[in-house]
Design an enzyme around this catalytic site. Structure first.
Site, PDB file in Angstrom:
ATOM      1  N   HIS A 277      27.400  17.070   5.121  1.00  0.00           N
ATOM      2  CA  HIS A 277      27.480  15.681   5.585  1.00  0.00           C
ATOM      3  C   HIS A 277      26.392  14.872   4.800  1.00  0.00           C
ATOM      4  CE1 HIS A 277      30.844  15.780   8.435  1.00  0.00           C
ATOM      5  NE2 HIS A 277      29.880  16.763   9.320  1.00  0.00           N
TER       6      HIS A 277
ATOM      7  N   CYS B  33      30.131  12.929   1.173  1.00  0.00           N
ATOM      8  CA  CYS B  33      30.762  11.896   1.198  1.00  0.00           C
ATOM      9  C   CYS B  33      29.859  10.862   0.415  1.00  0.00           C
ATOM     10  CB  CYS B  33      31.126  11.475   2.674  1.00  0.00           C
ATOM     11  SG  CYS B  33      32.350  12.335   3.569  1.00  0.00           S
TER      12      CYS B  33
END
Length: 240
Positions: A152, A207
């Site tokens: 993440h 991301c």
């Protein structure tokens, strides 16, 4: 709609907004707590030390051929013992048993970012909420091809874009320690694919943008190639 109903709706929206804003912080805290426990497990399971029985293999290409060949002295050289210097280090061999999703498969160490985290098999939300995850469809770290490790952007890889060309990091697995050098970065759409290299390579994925507090359709990939391998003795024996 009455004033009382409007107040309830607006109050609910405010609470929902706060939850959305606070979720990344919750995820970071949860990930930090879980990664600490997983790191201890990984460190005890995958500690590899340099020793005469565990030599460093640098800039040595591993040639896979279908049959044995003869050397200049007339001796037969098994295919797995044929090497050519100057291309890439000896890669990790094929796995005997494939790990299951959620299992700790190794350690990711990135000195420039202060990262020393366990790696789990799998890149689902359950795995990535705890630690970086290895994409099962990609090769295992250190093997020939492109291995993908995801995490993440709100936790482990929140500073991933700071990795520059030439910076080194390592992945430690049950097969040994594999050191990679960064070759570049690229931003792709979520459905785009990376080429599977013909040499040992790895891509760190997260991301993008890194400061986004929402799901995005972009991914940042930091790509690197293998520059050093330290195979465990039992792995070297499996090649003979």
């Amino acid at each position: 709609m009455t004033r009382k109903t409007l107040k309830k709706v607006s109050g609910g929206l405010i609470v929902l907004g706060l939850l959305v804003l606070l979720f990344p912080f919750f995820l970071f805290g949860y990930s930090k707590a879980m990664s600490n426990a997983l790191r201890e497990e990984a460190e005890s399971s995958y500690n590899v030390e340099n020793s005469p029985e565990n030599p460093v293999q640098e800039l040595t290409a591993y040639i896979i051929s279908e049959k044995d060949k003869s050397s200049d002295t007339g001796e037969t050289i098994p295919a797995h013992e044929e090497y050519q210097t100057g291309l890439y280090p000896e890669p990790a061999p094929e796995l005997i048993v494939q790990p299951k999703n959620g299992e700790v498969i190794g350690m990711l160490t990135i000195p420039n970012l202060g990262i020393n985290e366990a790696i789990l098999e799998g890149t689902g939300q359950k795995e990535l909420a705890k630690a970086p995850g290895h994409l099962p469809d990609s090769v295992f770290p250190g093997q020939i091809g492109t291995s993908i490790i995801a995490a993440h952007n709100s936790s482990t890889f929140r500073q991933l874009d700071q990795l520059e060309e030439g910076m080194e990091f390592s992945v430690t697995t049950e097969q040994g320690v594999f050191t990679f050098s960064v070759t570049g970065q690229q931003i792709l759409n979520v459905n785009d694919t990376l080429p599977n290299m013909a040499y040992p390579a790895i891509a760190l994925e997260t991301c993008y943008p890194l400061d986004a507090l929402y799901l995005t359709d972009k991914r940042l990939f930091v790509e690197a190639s293998l520059i050093k391998s330290e195979l465990k003795p039992k792995q070297k024996e499996s090649l003979n």
